[in-house]
Structures are given as structure tokens and as C-alpha cells.
Design a protein around this motif. Structure first.
Motif, mmCIF file in Angstrom:
data_model
loop_
_atom_site.group_PDB
_atom_site.id
_atom_site.type_symbol
_atom_site.label_atom_id
_atom_site.label_comp_id
_atom_site.label_asym_id
_atom_site.label_seq_id
_atom_site.Cartn_x
_atom_site.Cartn_y
_atom_site.Cartn_z
ATOM 1 N N ALA A 101 0.822 -1.234 0.000
ATOM 2 C CA ALA A 101 0.000 0.000 0.000
ATOM 3 C C ALA A 101 0.846 1.269 0.000
ATOM 4 N N THR A 148 -4.311 5.002 3.925
ATOM 5 C CA THR A 148 -3.416 5.420 4.999
ATOM 6 C C THR A 148 -3.146 6.915 4.858
ATOM 7 N N GLY A 149 -3.034 7.347 3.595
ATOM 8 C CA GLY A 149 -2.793 8.773 3.346
ATOM 9 C C GLY A 149 -3.515 9.245 2.093
ATOM 10 N N SER A 151 -5.002 6.542 -0.224
ATOM 11 C CA SER A 151 -5.011 5.425 -1.176
ATOM 12 C C SER A 151 -6.372 4.969 -1.665
ATOM 13 N N TYR A 179 0.346 -1.079 7.435
ATOM 14 C CA TYR A 179 1.356 -0.194 6.848
ATOM 15 C C TYR A 179 1.716 0.828 7.941
ATOM 16 N N TYR A 283 3.310 13.361 7.635
ATOM 17 C CA TYR A 283 2.780 12.068 7.197
ATOM 18 C C TYR A 283 3.910 11.093 6.870
#
Ligand code: GLN
Length: 448
Positions: A101, A148-149, A151, A179, A283
């Protein structure tokens, strides 16, 4: 099922699936059909779902699109997968994605890139690119990705569909390959709000297998409706429309969407967010730190691949990880190990944790005065394959607008907002306060 399998077969060149469970899906369809006739079918009866290659699904291959998990099969169902099955969804296959990911273009997969159906020379976004294309190209009705950021939201924007990242902890992470554990959220792709809402309703909620999951009751998302006579307050962050590198057409489309809301009587106001420059560094420091720890388990002993060229334990670890992980994953493990190392821990990791809290407080401050924050999902539309793959920093810029809600743990959705002059989809991102998924979904439905 036949319809979707037909599309999967005729659109193989898009490379969205790593594996298709055609036989199994057809069998399940017959079973579900019987249950429908008996009146015993679950809430998702007949919904055809695809899974990003990061979800544990009993006796099915699971690789996070990495060579290091070659031949690995999951021994249990993760919570979200179990809940889909319990409600009679039909799982049709697993989707290609960026390795573990990590990526924004799906070019970091050990199984080759996924192509965007809107333009086969362009990326679908990442890391859940295969799952986005599976919905875009009608290879399933709904798919699950992980965000997660960005995706889920970024590929949704690139592919012209809806992508939701719920509040952190809304959905159990049990059975999701980790992740960045304090960021990871299961997300949903669909072409309409109704399918997304009912899926969220089924998979969200407390779970004894994830100690971080919220026990807050799950609302009936599929029943909530936006009352158009209710006037709402929307903030837009000035800096996102002035950001360097944002395409003119995306800026215009975002402004048009805001103008339309204003014309409908809603309050639209510009707010400052002076922390924009700190989002990506925060991040990437924190997620690489968490990734370096999470990925230490892949050592050739417990899972999948082991290098055949080893003589002792030390060389087995080294060679397995050197040969098994791709370039981007190794880059992140090294970055994360660096920021966690004794001499740099306070300067990077501790500092980034503090900045994370400031970003969340600032964003929550805005949301205490407004119902939603609206901004573009991405600074550009889908880029060409290979366009950013030589320069990781350039690639990380694709996440500029999506990481704010991830760093803050807040829910956000990307909805289609037309296309640019070349016909490429544009996404509009809406962010809400913690656990406001019902309002977020109802408002999205009103908007599109
Ligand atoms: N593109 C971002 C990254 O590479 C987001 C990935 C994700 O959300 N899983 O980290």
C-alpha cells in the motif's frame, strides 16, 4: 457474477485483478439465490465485491502485491471480510495494488501497473489502484481498499468514482496488512452513495480482535438523507486552491462546485490553513516509522518467500528482504528506521508527533465552526505511467490534499466532480468531523 466476470475477462489488459475466484463466486451466487428465495438472505445478498490484496481471506492468496509474500495464503478472515461474507456478499477476487500500500500510482506492484480505464496510458492512482479500476470498469459493484494517506480517495478521483476513508477506528483493522497502524483505515469504492453506505454499515463497528476500534454505535448510514432545505456551512481552505502545482482546471471545477452550493443558499467561506507545508513531512515521517516496525515481521521465517541463496540466519534475513521487497518499500523502511534511530528520534519522530496533534487540533477547530471542509482531492488529474516514477518526492505531492484527514484521523470522501478538457475525471474531497459519516454520505449524495 457472470456479467462482472465477463468484464474482468474482456478488460484483462487493465491488470486490476491478481486473482479471480470465478468458480467460487458462481457457487456462492447459487447459494445466495436460494437464500433470497427462502427469505433468509443477508443485507448484502448478491453484492459482488473485490478486495485489495491486503485483506486476510481464509485459504486465499494474500501478497500485498509483493514478492516477499509469494505463495502465502491467509488462515483466517479479517473482520471486514467476515462481515461481508456473513451478509452474503460475493467476493469475486483480489486486486492489484502498490506493494504494501505504498504509492500513489499503482506502479510499485510486483505484478506490474494497473491502467486507468479512462485513458490506458495513465495511472489509476494508488495505492488501491486495482480496486478503483475494478469499480470504474464494472468488474464488481463495490471494492474494499485501504487508505493510509489517500489510497482510496486519490484513485477514486483519478477513476471518476466515489472513495471513502472513514474516521480512524470506525472499521476494525483485524486482518488488514499493516502499513502505518495509527493511520490505516479500510475504505470503500463505489459508483453511488447507497452501495457505499450499506457496505459501511455492515463492516463498521466494535470488534474484539482490534483493541483500537471504536465502540461508538454504527449508524444506519443507508437510511440517512440530506434535507435540502437545511442550510449548511462549508469551509474551503484558501491555500489548497492557491497551492503550487494545482491544475487550473481542477481549481476552476472546485470553485464551480462551491459556487453552486452558494447559489443553493449554503454558506461558503474561505479559511486559512497555514500548516499545509507540514502535512506531507509529518505524514511521511510517521508512516515510514510505523512501516519500518510493521514490516520487520517479513524476514523469511514466518511468511511466504525465502531467498534460496543463503548460508546462515543473518544472510537469510538480509537476502530475503533485499530480494523480496521492492525499491519503494525498502526506501521507506530505511527512512523509518532512520527517524526512529536513537540520535534522530526526538528531532524527527517526536517532533512529527507534536505537529500531528497541532494539525488535528487546527482542523478540528475549523470543523467546530463548519459542517464540512471542501477541497480538491488531488492537485492534478491522472498522470501518465512513468511520469513521476523516477522522483519519489514528486510522487509524494500527489497526496498533498489527502493526508490532512489521515494525519487528523478524520473521515473524508472523494466524489466525482466532472472531467477536465481531456476527459479525465476530477475529484472533490469533503472532510467532516469524527464519526460524521452519516452526514458526510448524505451530503455527498445531495452533491452528486
Ligand atoms: N500515497 C500514499 C503513500 O504512498 C498513501 C498510501 C496509502 O494511503 N496507503 O503513502
Amino acid at each position: 457474477v457472470d456479467y462482472y466476470i465477463g468484464n474482468i475477462d474482456s478488460k484483462k489488459h487493465l491488470n486490476a485483478f491478481l486473482e479471480v475466484y470465478d468458480h467460487e463466486a458462481r457457487q456462492k451466487a447459487v447459494e445466495v439465490d436460494q437464500k433470497v428465495k427462502n427469505g433468509t438472505a443477508g443485507k448484502l445478498a448478491g453484492m459482488v465485491v473485490a478486495l485489495k490484496d491486503v485483506f486476510c481471506h481464509t485459504d486465499h492468496g494474500l501478497q500485498a502485491s509483493s514478492k516477499i509474500l509469494n505463495t502465502f495464503e491467509s488462515q483466517f478472515n479479517g473482520t471486514a471480510v467476515q462481515r461481508l461474507i456473513d451478509e452474503d456478499a460475493i467476493i469475486i477476487g483480489r486486486n492489484n495494488c502498490d506493494e504494501f500500500a505504498m504509492g500513489s500510482s499503482n506502479e510499485n506492484s510486483a505484478f506490474g501497473p494497473v491502467l486507468n480505464e479512462a485513458d490506458n496510458e495513465r495511472v489509476p492512482g494508488g495505492s488501491s489502484g486495482g480496486s478503483a479500476v475494478a469499480v470504474q470498469a464494472d468488474m464488481c459493484l463495490v471494492s474494499l481498499g485501504s487508505d493510509t494517506g489517500g489510497s482510496v480517495r486519490q484513485p477514486a478521483a483519478f477513476c471518476g468514482i466515489l472513495g471513502l476513508k472513514p474516521t480512524y477506528s470506525r472499521i476494525s483493522r483485524h486482518g488488514l496488512i499493516a502499513y502505518g497502524s495509527s493511520f490505516d483505515c479500510i475504505g470503500i469504492f463505489s459508483k453511488n452513495v447507497e452501495d457505499m453506505a450499506i457496505t459501511l454499515e455492515v463492516i463498521a463497528g466494535k470488534d474484539e480482535f482490534d483493541s483500537t476500534v471504536s465502540t461508538q454505535p454504527v449508524e444506519a448510514y443507508s437510511k440517512s438523507k440530506f434535507d435540502p432545505s437545511k442550510k449548511i456551512k462549508v469551509a474551503y481552505i484558501k491555500e489548497t486552491l492557491e497551492a503550487e502545482g494545482i491544475s487550473k482546471e481542477i481549481r476552476l471545477k472546485t470553485q464551480e462546485a462551491l459556487e453552486k452550493l452558494k447559489a443553493d443558499g449554503h454558506t461558503i467561506e474561505a479559511v486559512d490553513f497555514p500548516l499545509l507545508d507540514y502535512l506531507l513531512p509529518t505524514y511521511y515521517i510517521l508512516t515510514t516509522a510505523e512501516a519500518s516496525s510493521n514490516l520487520s515481521r517479513f524476514d523469511g521465517v514466518k511468511y511466504g518467500f525465502r531467498s534460496p541463496n543463503t548460508s546462515d540466519l543473518e544472510s537469510m534475513y538480509k537476502k530475503t528482504r533485499t530480494e523480496g521487497f521492492g525499491e519503494e518499500v525498502k526506501r521507506r523502511i530505511m527512512l523509518g528506521t532512520f527517524v526512529l534511530s536513537a540520535s534522530y528520534y526526538d528531532a524527527y519522530y517526536t517532533k512529527a508527533q507534536k505537529v500531528r496533534r497541532i494539525i488535528r487540533e487546527h482542523t478540528k477547530g475549523i470543523l467546530s465552526n463548519y459542517d464540512f471542509i471542501i477541497m480538491p482531492t488531488t492537485p492534478t488529474t491522472a498522470f501518465k505511467l512513468g511520469e513521476h516514477s523516477e522522483d519519489p518526492l514528486e510522487m509524494y505531492l500527489a497526496d498533498l490534499f489527502t493526508v490532512q484527514s489521515s494525519v487528523s484521523g478524520l473521515p473524508a470522501i472523494s466524489v466525482p466532480n466532472g472531467t477536465d478538457s481531456g476527459g479525465l475525471p476530477i475529484g472533490l474531497q469533503i472532510m467532516a468531523d469524527d464519526f460524521q459519516e452519516d452526514q458526510l454520505l448524505a451530503f455527498s449524495d445531495y452533491l452528486i
